[in-house]
Design a protein around this motif. Structure first.
Motif, PDB file in Angstrom:
ATOM      1  N   ILE A   1      38.190  40.530  38.765  1.00  0.00           N
ATOM      2  CA  ILE A   1      38.028  40.034  37.403  1.00  0.00           C
ATOM      3  C   ILE A   1      36.546  40.125  37.049  1.00  0.00           C
ATOM      4  N   GLU A   2      36.265  40.584  35.832  1.00  0.00           N
ATOM      5  CA  GLU A   2      34.883  40.660  35.355  1.00  0.00           C
ATOM      6  C   GLU A   2      34.847  40.274  33.887  1.00  0.00           C
ATOM      7  N   ASN A   3      33.716  39.733  33.474  1.00  0.00           N
ATOM      8  CA  ASN A   3      33.593  39.401  32.057  1.00  0.00           C
ATOM      9  C   ASN A   3      33.081  40.626  31.304  1.00  0.00           C
ATOM     10  N   VAL A   4      33.702  40.898  30.156  1.00  0.00           N
ATOM     11  CA  VAL A   4      33.316  42.041  29.339  1.00  0.00           C
ATOM     12  C   VAL A   4      32.718  41.600  28.011  1.00  0.00           C
TER      13      VAL A   4
ATOM     14  N   GLY B   1      30.849  37.783  26.455  1.00  0.00           N
ATOM     15  CA  GLY B   1      30.504  36.401  26.754  1.00  0.00           C
ATOM     16  C   GLY B   1      29.850  36.296  28.121  1.00  0.00           C
ATOM     17  N   GLN B   2      29.491  35.082  28.484  1.00  0.00           N
ATOM     18  CA  GLN B   2      28.737  34.860  29.717  1.00  0.00           C
ATOM     19  C   GLN B   2      29.573  34.120  30.764  1.00  0.00           C
ATOM     20  N   ASP B   3      29.606  34.671  31.959  1.00  0.00           N
ATOM     21  CA  ASP B   3      30.207  34.031  33.127  1.00  0.00           C
ATOM     22  C   ASP B   3      29.463  34.579  34.330  1.00  0.00           C
ATOM     23  N   PRO B   4      28.647  33.741  34.984  1.00  0.00           N
ATOM     24  CA  PRO B   4      27.822  34.240  36.079  1.00  0.00           C
ATOM     25  C   PRO B   4      28.596  34.642  37.339  1.00  0.00           C
ATOM     26  N   ASP B   5      29.850  34.182  37.490  1.00  0.00           N
ATOM     27  CA  ASP B   5      30.602  34.487  38.708  1.00  0.00           C
ATOM     28  C   ASP B   5      32.094  34.613  38.400  1.00  0.00           C
ATOM     29  N   PRO B   6      32.496  35.653  37.687  1.00  0.00           N
ATOM     30  CA  PRO B   6      33.907  35.756  37.296  1.00  0.00           C
ATOM     31  C   PRO B   6      34.879  35.867  38.468  1.00  0.00           C
ATOM     32  N   MET B   7      34.464  36.445  39.586  1.00  0.00           N
ATOM     33  CA  MET B   7      35.364  36.575  40.732  1.00  0.00           C
ATOM     34  C   MET B   7      35.749  35.206  41.313  1.00  0.00           C
ATOM     35  N   SER B   8      34.960  34.177  41.031  1.00  0.00           N
ATOM     36  CA  SER B   8      35.255  32.844  41.557  1.00  0.00           C
ATOM     37  C   SER B   8      36.534  32.256  40.966  1.00  0.00           C
ATOM     38  N   HIS B   9      37.048  32.845  39.891  1.00  0.00           N
ATOM     39  CA  HIS B   9      38.255  32.326  39.245  1.00  0.00           C
ATOM     40  C   HIS B   9      39.542  32.782  39.941  1.00  0.00           C
ATOM     41  N   LEU B  10      39.448  33.774  40.822  1.00  0.00           N
ATOM     42  CA  LEU B  10      40.612  34.194  41.606  1.00  0.00           C
ATOM     43  C   LEU B  10      40.803  33.175  42.722  1.00  0.00           C
ATOM     44  N   THR B  11      41.955  32.517  42.721  1.00  0.00           N
ATOM     45  CA  THR B  11      42.218  31.425  43.659  1.00  0.00           C
ATOM     46  C   THR B  11      43.263  31.848  44.690  1.00  0.00           C
ATOM     47  N   GLY B  12      42.928  31.720  45.942  1.00  0.00           N
ATOM     48  CA  GLY B  12      43.878  32.079  46.992  1.00  0.00           C
ATOM     49  C   GLY B  12      44.033  33.583  47.118  1.00  0.00           C
ATOM     50  N   SER B  13      45.211  33.980  47.587  1.00  0.00           N
ATOM     51  CA  SER B  13      45.515  35.391  47.815  1.00  0.00           C
ATOM     52  C   SER B  13      46.571  35.874  46.835  1.00  0.00           C
ATOM     53  N   PRO B  14      46.621  37.182  46.582  1.00  0.00           N
ATOM     54  CA  PRO B  14      47.694  37.712  45.735  1.00  0.00           C
ATOM     55  C   PRO B  14      49.050  37.495  46.394  1.00  0.00           C
ATOM     56  N   TYR B  15      50.072  37.415  45.562  1.00  0.00           N
ATOM     57  CA  TYR B  15      51.452  37.293  46.022  1.00  0.00           C
ATOM     58  C   TYR B  15      52.183  38.536  45.544  1.00  0.00           C
ATOM     59  N   ASN B  16      52.751  39.295  46.485  1.00  0.00           N
ATOM     60  CA  ASN B  16      53.432  40.537  46.151  1.00  0.00           C
ATOM     61  C   ASN B  16      54.915  40.406  46.447  1.00  0.00           C
TER      62      ASN B  16
ATOM     63  N   TRP C   1      45.338  47.334  34.695  1.00  0.00           N
ATOM     64  CA  TRP C   1      44.340  46.392  34.213  1.00  0.00           C
ATOM     65  C   TRP C   1      44.691  45.944  32.799  1.00  0.00           C
ATOM     66  N   SER C   2      44.143  44.779  32.445  1.00  0.00           N
ATOM     67  CA  SER C   2      44.350  44.230  31.114  1.00  0.00           C
ATOM     68  C   SER C   2      43.265  43.197  30.842  1.00  0.00           C
ATOM     69  N   TYR C   3      43.243  42.699  29.624  1.00  0.00           N
ATOM     70  CA  TYR C   3      42.252  41.716  29.202  1.00  0.00           C
ATOM     71  C   TYR C   3      42.903  40.355  28.969  1.00  0.00           C
ATOM     72  N   VAL C   4      42.091  39.304  29.107  1.00  0.00           N
ATOM     73  CA  VAL C   4      42.479  37.951  28.673  1.00  0.00           C
ATOM     74  C   VAL C   4      41.222  37.308  28.101  1.00  0.00           C
TER      75      VAL C   4
ATOM     76  N   LEU D   1      38.211  41.190  31.959  1.00  0.00           N
ATOM     77  CA  LEU D   1      39.009  42.325  32.386  1.00  0.00           C
ATOM     78  C   LEU D   1      39.574  41.971  33.755  1.00  0.00           C
ATOM     79  N   ILE D   2      40.908  42.017  33.874  1.00  0.00           N
ATOM     80  CA  ILE D   2      41.581  41.717  35.130  1.00  0.00           C
ATOM     81  C   ILE D   2      42.188  43.014  35.652  1.00  0.00           C
ATOM     82  N   ARG D   3      41.890  43.340  36.922  1.00  0.00           N
ATOM     83  CA  ARG D   3      42.385  44.572  37.525  1.00  0.00           C
ATOM     84  C   ARG D   3      43.160  44.256  38.798  1.00  0.00           C
TER      85      ARG D   3
END
Length: 105
Positions: free
Chosen positions: A39-42, A44-59, A94-97, A78-80
């Protein structure tokens, strides 16, 4: 590849599940064995966007999900998701939120 639509706007305060379906991207009978999310900010400001991913992916079969928490208000992200399938195919969606102020109603 763009997933075809943006995720709905969020007023995220706690965790929310985001998912990508690779149903139309994998061969018949092929399923996800691993996924890497980013995840990255495209805007606005967010100094650490990767910190919002919590835990592991579930497949599950051809869908990968991940919990995302605490997105900052006024930031467009941008979420990939990149997956590897049982047949060693590599695919990315990928998509945006955008995180907005809560509706006071």
């Amino acid at each position: 590849m763009y997933a075809g639509r943006d995720f709905d706007y969020t007023t995220q305060r706690s965790g929310e599940q985001y998912s990508f379906s690779f149903e139309n991207d994998l061969d018949e009978g092929d399923n996800i064995v691993s996924a890497t999310w980013a995840i990255e900010n495209v805007q606005g400001q967010d100094p650490d966007p990767m910190s919002h991913l919590t835990g592991s992916p579930y497949n599950l079969l051809r869908r990968s999900s991940h919990t995302i928490t605490g997105l900052l208000t006024g930031v467009r992200y941008l979420i990939r998701c990149e997956i590897v399938s049982e047949s060693a195919q590599t695919k990315e969606l990928w998509s945006y939120v955008t995180s907005t102020e809560p509706n006071p109603g």
